[in-house]
Design an enzyme around this catalytic site. Sequence first.
Site, PDB file in Angstrom:
ATOM      1  N   ASN A 288       0.855  -1.194   0.000  1.00 52.54           N
ATOM      2  CA  ASN A 288       0.000   0.000   0.000  1.00 52.54           C
ATOM      3  C   ASN A 288       0.890   1.244   0.000  1.00 52.54           C
ATOM      4  O   ASN A 288       1.445   1.613   1.013  1.00 52.54           O
ATOM      5  CB  ASN A 288      -0.906  -0.023   1.248  1.00 52.54           C
ATOM      6  CG  ASN A 288      -1.780   1.211   1.339  1.00 52.54           C
ATOM      7  OD1 ASN A 288      -1.942   1.947   0.366  1.00 52.54           O
ATOM      8  ND2 ASN A 288      -2.357   1.436   2.520  1.00 52.54           N
ATOM      9  N   TRP A 289       0.973   1.874  -1.164  1.00 52.65           N
ATOM     10  CA  TRP A 289       1.876   3.025  -1.301  1.00 52.65           C
ATOM     11  C   TRP A 289       1.270   4.326  -0.799  1.00 52.65           C
ATOM     12  O   TRP A 289       1.953   5.361  -0.770  1.00 52.65           O
ATOM     13  CB  TRP A 289       2.302   3.188  -2.762  1.00 52.65           C
ATOM     14  CG  TRP A 289       3.247   2.121  -3.235  1.00 52.65           C
ATOM     15  CD1 TRP A 289       3.906   1.213  -2.450  1.00 52.65           C
ATOM     16  CD2 TRP A 289       3.651   1.856  -4.580  1.00 52.65           C
ATOM     17  NE1 TRP A 289       4.693   0.400  -3.233  1.00 52.65           N
ATOM     18  CE2 TRP A 289       4.559   0.778  -4.549  1.00 52.65           C
ATOM     19  CE3 TRP A 289       3.333   2.426  -5.814  1.00 52.65           C
ATOM     20  CZ2 TRP A 289       5.154   0.251  -5.682  1.00 52.65           C
ATOM     21  CZ3 TRP A 289       3.919   1.910  -6.957  1.00 52.65           C
ATOM     22  CH2 TRP A 289       4.816   0.838  -6.897  1.00 52.65           C
ATOM     23  N   LYS A 290      -0.023   4.282  -0.485  1.00 52.55           N
ATOM     24  CA  LYS A 290      -0.725   5.497   0.012  1.00 52.55           C
ATOM     25  C   LYS A 290      -0.476   6.679  -0.925  1.00 52.55           C
ATOM     26  O   LYS A 290      -0.432   6.484  -2.139  1.00 52.55           O
ATOM     27  CB  LYS A 290      -0.292   5.801   1.450  1.00 52.55           C
ATOM     28  CG  LYS A 290      -0.347   4.571   2.358  1.00 52.55           C
ATOM     29  CD  LYS A 290      -0.172   4.908   3.804  1.00 52.55           C
ATOM     30  CE  LYS A 290      -0.051   3.624   4.598  1.00 52.55           C
ATOM     31  NZ  LYS A 290      -0.175   3.799   6.022  1.00 52.55           N
TER      32      LYS A 290
ATOM     33  N   HIS B  18      -9.743   1.238   5.325  1.00 54.04           N
ATOM     34  CA  HIS B  18      -8.444   1.511   5.954  1.00 54.04           C
ATOM     35  C   HIS B  18      -8.655   2.567   7.031  1.00 54.04           C
ATOM     36  O   HIS B  18      -9.438   3.506   6.850  1.00 54.04           O
ATOM     37  CB  HIS B  18      -7.442   1.995   4.896  1.00 54.04           C
ATOM     38  CG  HIS B  18      -6.034   2.023   5.395  1.00 54.04           C
ATOM     39  ND1 HIS B  18      -5.585   2.995   6.254  1.00 54.04           N
ATOM     40  CD2 HIS B  18      -4.991   1.183   5.189  1.00 54.04           C
ATOM     41  CE1 HIS B  18      -4.311   2.751   6.546  1.00 54.04           C
ATOM     42  NE2 HIS B  18      -3.924   1.652   5.919  1.00 54.04           N
TER      43      HIS B  18
ATOM     44  N   GLU C 274      -5.620  -4.865  11.039  1.00 54.35           N
ATOM     45  CA  GLU C 274      -4.609  -3.820  11.162  1.00 54.35           C
ATOM     46  C   GLU C 274      -4.855  -3.009  12.433  1.00 54.35           C
ATOM     47  O   GLU C 274      -5.671  -2.076  12.429  1.00 54.35           O
ATOM     48  CB  GLU C 274      -4.685  -2.862   9.965  1.00 54.35           C
ATOM     49  CG  GLU C 274      -4.358  -3.480   8.642  1.00 54.35           C
ATOM     50  CD  GLU C 274      -3.777  -2.460   7.665  1.00 54.35           C
ATOM     51  OE1 GLU C 274      -2.656  -2.668   7.210  1.00 54.35           O
ATOM     52  OE2 GLU C 274      -4.435  -1.448   7.393  1.00 54.35           O
TER      53      GLU C 274
ATOM     54  N   GLY D 230       2.149   2.423  10.699  1.00 54.32           N
ATOM     55  CA  GLY D 230       3.118   3.506  10.498  1.00 54.32           C
ATOM     56  C   GLY D 230       3.870   3.928  11.752  1.00 54.32           C
ATOM     57  O   GLY D 230       4.550   4.951  11.754  1.00 54.32           O
TER      58      GLY D 230
ATOM     59  N   SER E 110       3.241  -2.014  10.518  1.00 57.29           N
ATOM     60  CA  SER E 110       4.682  -1.974  10.753  1.00 57.29           C
ATOM     61  C   SER E 110       5.403  -3.290  10.429  1.00 57.29           C
ATOM     62  O   SER E 110       6.307  -3.716  11.158  1.00 57.29           O
ATOM     63  CB  SER E 110       4.978  -1.537  12.196  1.00 57.29           C
ATOM     64  OG  SER E 110       4.544  -0.198  12.376  1.00 57.29           O
TER      65      SER E 110
HETATM   66  C1  PEP Z   1      -1.043   0.300   6.220  1.00 62.01           C
HETATM   67  O1  PEP Z   1      -1.131   1.504   6.012  1.00 62.01           O
HETATM   68  O2  PEP Z   1      -1.947  -0.455   5.865  1.00 62.01           O
HETATM   69  C2  PEP Z   1       0.146  -0.199   6.897  1.00 62.01           C
HETATM   70  C3  PEP Z   1       0.142  -1.425   7.327  1.00 62.01           C
HETATM   71  O3  PEP Z   1       1.176   0.688   7.038  1.00 62.01           O
HETATM   72  P1  PEP Z   1       2.636   0.377   7.710  1.00 62.01           P
HETATM   73  O4  PEP Z   1       3.133  -0.888   7.116  1.00 62.01           O
HETATM   74  O5  PEP Z   1       3.452   1.564   7.340  1.00 62.01           O
HETATM   75  O6  PEP Z   1       2.398   0.262   9.178  1.00 62.01           O
END
Ligand code: PEP
Length: 250
Positions: free
Chosen positions: A8-10, A94, A166, A172, A211
């Site tokens: 997921n590059w956001k 999300h 999640e 993050g 993370s």
């Molecule tokens: C996400 O945004 O779905 C995510 C898991 O981000 P990160 O890996 O940066 O925690």
Amino acid sequence: MKKIIICNWKLNGNKKFIKKYIKILKKNNKLYNNYIICISPPIIYMDYTSKLIKNTNILLTSQNVDIHLKGSFTGEISAKMLKNINTKYIIIGHSERRLYHKENNNILLKKIIITKKLNITPIICIGENINDYNLKNSKKICKKQLKYFIKKKGIKILKNIIIAYEPIWSIGTGKNASIKHINKINKYIKKYINNKYKNINKKFKIIYGGSVNKNNAKEILKQKNIDGLLIGKSSLNIKEFLKIIKNINT
Ligand code: PEP
């Protein structure tokens, strides 16, 4: 069943970044034969990415979708348009969209329905915040988030979907949930759904996000109750991402 890894590059990247990333990923395709690899770029680069990954085993995922298929909805993207450029998965619910775009369960349900209507697989994100984690409410919160959809549309709404557990506090932050915690929650969700719909377990995946990095990916992914990973930050750097893929193969 192959495990799935979604990048997921956001709101990150540009054409140059994407071209280089996909080129390196394609070169290393032997590393992910045993996994389903998905890229989720910003919407504006979806078509560009789609063309770059044509005839590869990399699949396209969208970070969002509108609740309508067409019409006067300025700025929106429909599931039909996403289907048109070969999108295979759409991330729905999300925590960043729930928080910054005020997407409530009612909106999310509409997004799930429209995604399924176009035969695209929804990736439904659920998870508790830090307060609920500390209060040991994780199971309760996850169940509540799924229950809304089941109550409105029946258990079949969860057929052929992916659930991404999640924990919001781990997204993050560099603090991944412990293996014990992820296993506990994923097992609980599987059991909760299976009790309502016998044999649906073969038809849905439950993955983990929060993370994930090169040091923890292998351990998380090898768990029986974890069918894949949703990776944000660590998927933005191709070197780091390749290390993740190399590590999970060893
Ligand atoms: C996400 O945004 O779905 C995510 C898991 O981000 P990160 O890996 O940066 O925690």
